[in-house]
Motif scaffolding. Structure first.
Motif, PDB file in Angstrom:
ATOM      1  N   TRP A 121       0.828  -1.218   0.000  1.00  0.00           N
ATOM      2  CA  TRP A 121       0.000   0.000   0.000  1.00  0.00           C
ATOM      3  C   TRP A 121       0.855   1.258   0.000  1.00  0.00           C
ATOM      4  O   TRP A 121       0.428   2.298  -0.497  1.00  0.00           O
ATOM      5  CB  TRP A 121      -1.004  -0.065   1.159  1.00  0.00           C
ATOM      6  CG  TRP A 121      -1.833  -1.308   0.982  1.00  0.00           C
ATOM      7  CD1 TRP A 121      -1.653  -2.518   1.614  1.00  0.00           C
ATOM      8  CD2 TRP A 121      -2.888  -1.501   0.024  1.00  0.00           C
ATOM      9  NE1 TRP A 121      -2.540  -3.441   1.119  1.00  0.00           N
ATOM     10  CE2 TRP A 121      -3.311  -2.852   0.149  1.00  0.00           C
ATOM     11  CE3 TRP A 121      -3.506  -0.690  -0.919  1.00  0.00           C
ATOM     12  CZ2 TRP A 121      -4.337  -3.382  -0.649  1.00  0.00           C
ATOM     13  CZ3 TRP A 121      -4.530  -1.215  -1.699  1.00  0.00           C
ATOM     14  CH2 TRP A 121      -4.930  -2.549  -1.554  1.00  0.00           C
ATOM     15  N   MET A 156       0.386   3.956  -3.050  1.00  0.00           N
ATOM     16  CA  MET A 156       0.337   5.419  -2.898  1.00  0.00           C
ATOM     17  C   MET A 156       1.359   6.091  -3.796  1.00  0.00           C
ATOM     18  O   MET A 156       1.087   7.092  -4.444  1.00  0.00           O
ATOM     19  CB  MET A 156       0.648   5.805  -1.442  1.00  0.00           C
ATOM     20  CG  MET A 156      -0.545   5.892  -0.548  1.00  0.00           C
ATOM     21  SD  MET A 156      -0.068   6.540   1.078  1.00  0.00           S
ATOM     22  CE  MET A 156       0.416   5.051   1.905  1.00  0.00           C
ATOM     23  N   HIS A 184       0.855   8.778  -6.739  1.00  0.00           N
ATOM     24  CA  HIS A 184       1.390  10.121  -6.504  1.00  0.00           C
ATOM     25  C   HIS A 184       2.267  10.580  -7.668  1.00  0.00           C
ATOM     26  O   HIS A 184       2.219  11.735  -8.069  1.00  0.00           O
ATOM     27  CB  HIS A 184       2.198  10.142  -5.209  1.00  0.00           C
ATOM     28  CG  HIS A 184       2.760  11.488  -4.864  1.00  0.00           C
ATOM     29  ND1 HIS A 184       2.010  12.466  -4.251  1.00  0.00           N
ATOM     30  CD2 HIS A 184       3.980  12.030  -5.093  1.00  0.00           C
ATOM     31  CE1 HIS A 184       2.756  13.553  -4.102  1.00  0.00           C
ATOM     32  NE2 HIS A 184       3.959  13.315  -4.602  1.00  0.00           N
ATOM     33  N   PHE A 205      -7.034   4.292  -3.652  1.00  0.00           N
ATOM     34  CA  PHE A 205      -5.611   4.634  -3.765  1.00  0.00           C
ATOM     35  C   PHE A 205      -5.291   5.281  -5.115  1.00  0.00           C
ATOM     36  O   PHE A 205      -4.128   5.522  -5.429  1.00  0.00           O
ATOM     37  CB  PHE A 205      -4.743   3.379  -3.547  1.00  0.00           C
ATOM     38  CG  PHE A 205      -4.477   3.100  -2.085  1.00  0.00           C
ATOM     39  CD1 PHE A 205      -5.461   2.562  -1.266  1.00  0.00           C
ATOM     40  CD2 PHE A 205      -3.249   3.392  -1.512  1.00  0.00           C
ATOM     41  CE1 PHE A 205      -5.229   2.322   0.087  1.00  0.00           C
ATOM     42  CE2 PHE A 205      -3.000   3.153  -0.164  1.00  0.00           C
ATOM     43  CZ  PHE A 205      -3.991   2.616   0.636  1.00  0.00           C
TER      44      PHE A 205
END
Lengths: 274, 319
Positions: free
Chosen positions: A160, A164, A168, A205
């Motif tokens: 996870w 992310m 990003h 996410f």
């Protein structure tokens, strides 16, 4: 469409060869992981024999697509496709897990041609894929990085963190594939540690989510195409699969997660994979 | 006086100018690790990973596979404890060209306390196959270490500090990975040190000289591969060895030196370091004093080991 039907038929045939290789390798090795190899065989076959760009005679070709086997314990599957794809002679498959072999129990990129990353400790492959994808973006390369993860594996927190990160940095050159076979070492994923709602988690996410039947070659090809077209964000393909797929007595049996067949079982399995 | 982390920030900027493949990763502590300087100069080559050290190590591994030279930075305790499995399996096992440069090594982290101080990082990293471990003594040596690390193809761990420390080397001092430097000659006893304890050892050598004890001081900036030849040489040239480090006495420089001495040339030996205990919040100098990481402790230990040696000789003579 005729052409596509033939592609699918050929891939299905190829997948049967790969499954046979896996059974033979694991029988020879005397240990290893049947269930997860067989559940992801169709996906990995489609990748290596239709979708990925690579050159077996030039494993370091900078433009190649990358495949990271994050669920490293299913490396017999990877060895089978690499040998079938021409990275090394098929005869070497029977050295799996034996001393002196270049075919380690879990992937070793320094020992085996075509293995892109050393994995085995779960949860780490997607991070490596992020790094390769980021490097590709910096160098304006057009390759795509694929990472195959187990459904039990995504219980690792690092997955996870990587999820992310990929969002990003807008890593649309990453495709994660989750082998959703619903079983892990100690039992069903929903009993050991719930991972649902899986689609919502990945959506939250920031990932594009494609859900497919991971044994339907047509759906697999469509998903891989769609994933490659996605811009500005990473894609995850959640492939619903059957652990031990293709061998009746292994299908959906948790005890076949980390077990190799004996002679009799191997013969029976091979007789089903003709 | 200058901190090694400040030198790291400057070295990265210099490297960034000369080597386009250098990329820098940090885990939300770029102001403290000083990687922020690089981030400001080369925003396209700096990637903040947020509070996610494990992923940072994996991303660094992936970047190295594309020919980049990633520097992954955070505090020593997080680089080596939080992300240990990633460092071991994803970076060290495949011998990837990743430079892990960790600041906030040791107890001179100070007021943040034991959760942020690092006592075991050298031991941990030293025990991982393929990993090189470097602990520069000062700001000048830090710059050399960072620049040399790029010339070596493979994983390196460089341990830096938060606090300002005296300059003990100069721009002409030699620096080669794995080759320690004798920075003061003496023939009674050898003090082997790394990091901030090099300056403290030089101070101790001065104090010992006043008592007529001539101490040789070795700056053992590379903990692994340890300079075996030099250790054997100084063991032959002097009567005893004292090792000083800002680290637990278990597993660090002291252990590395003891391994060579025990195997090759048994020599009277003493250690100055953290006595297998966590420290606490406080000013760096207060913590160093409380835990005996001082010139006076080195002097006491040196005296003690030399005295015991005399005792041994007397017994030998008697028998």
């Amino acid at each position: 469409m005729v052409n596509r039907a033939k592609i699918i038929k050929d891939l299905q045939k190829k997948a049967r060869i790969i499954r046979r290789d896996i059974i033979q390798m694991l029988y020879e090795a005397g240990s290893g992981h049947c269930g997860g190899c067989l559940s992801s065989t169709d996906i990995v076959t489609a990748l290596y024999f239709h979708h990925l760009c690579y050159k077996p005679d030039n494993p370091d070709w900078p433009e190649r697509d990358r495949f990271i086997l994050s669920k490293g314990h299913c490396v017999p599957l990877l060895y089978a496709v690499l040998a079938e794809g021409g990275y090394f002679p098929k005869g070497e498959l029977k050295t799996l897990r034996k001393i002196g072999s270049h075919l380690q129990g879990h992937p070793d990129m320094r020992k085996t041609k075509g293995v892109e990353a050393s994995t085995g400790s779960l949860g780490q492959g997607l991070s490596i894929a992020c790094g390769i994808a980021l490097g590709g973006k910096m160098d304006k390369k057009s390759y795509t990085v694929y990472a195959l993860l187990g459904d039990g594996e995504i219980q690792e927190g690092q997955v996870w963190e990587a999820a992310m990160f990929a969002n990003h940095y807008h890593l649309d050159n990453i495709v994660a594939i989750i082998d959703r076979n619903r079983l892990q070492v100690d039992g069903p994923t929903n009993k050991i540690m719930t991972i649902e709602p899986l689609v919502d988690k990945w959506k939250a996410f920031g990932w594009k989510v494609i859900t497919i039947d991971g044994h339907d070659m047509s759906q697999i090809l469509d998903a891989l195409e769609k994933a490659k077209e996605t811009k500005d964000r990473p894609t995850v393909v959640i492939a619903n699969t059957i652990k031990g797929k293709g061998v009746s007595f292994m299908e959906n049996q948790v005890n076949w997660h980390g077990k190799a067949p004996n002679k009799e079982e191997a013969e029976k399995a091979l007789s089903e994979l003709t | 006086m200058k901190s090694t982390r400040d030198a790291y920030g400057e070295a990265l900027v210099e490297l960034g100018k000369s080597n386009k493949n250098v990329v820098v990763l940090d885990a939300d502590v770029s102001k403290a690790t000083r990687t922020k300087k690089f981030a400001e100069q080369f925003p396209g080559r700096f990637f903040n990973c947020g509070c996610a050290e494990q992923n940072m190590m994996g991303v660094a591994a992936g970047l190295s596979l594309t020919g980049k030279i990633p520097f992954a930075s955070t505090f020593a305790v997080f680089a080596t404890c939080r992300a240990l499995d990633q460092v071991r399996n994803t970076i060290a096992y495949p011998r990837l060209n990743v430079k892990i440069v960790a600041t906030h090594g040791g107890i001179t982290v100070g007021a943040d306390g034991p959760s942020h101080q690092s006592l075991e990082d050298m031991a941990i990293m030293r025990a991982i196959p393929n990993m090189i471990v470097i602990v520069p003594a000062d700001a000048i040596e830090t710059k050399k270490a960072v620049k040399e690390s790029v010339k070596y193809e493979g994983p390196i761990y460089i341990r830096l500090g938060r606090a300002e420390v005296p300059i003990v080397t100069n721009k002409d001092s030699p620096f080669a990975i794995g080759e320690a430097n004798v920075i003061q000659e003496g023939d009674d006893i050898t003090i082997i040190a790394c990091g901030i304890m090099v300056a403290v050892s030089l101070e101790a050598a001065q104090l010992l000289e006043k008592e007529g004890i001539k101490a040789k001081v070795v700056n053992m900036h590379t903990i692994k591969p340890i300079d075996e030849d030099l250790i054997i040489k100084v063991a032959r040239e002097t009567k005893a060895i004292v090792v000083a480090e800002e680290h637990n006495i278990i597993g660090g420089l002291g252990s590395a030196v003891a391994e060579i001495l025990c195997n090759k040339i048994p020599t009277p030996f003493e250690q100055v370091g953290m006595r297998d205990t966590f420290a606490e919040s406080g000013k760096p100098e207060e913590l160093l004093a409380k835990h005996g990481l001082t010139a006076n402790t080195i002097v006491d230990v040196a005296r003690k080991v030399l005295k015991s040696l005399k005792g041994c000789l007397i017994i030998e003579k008697k028998s």
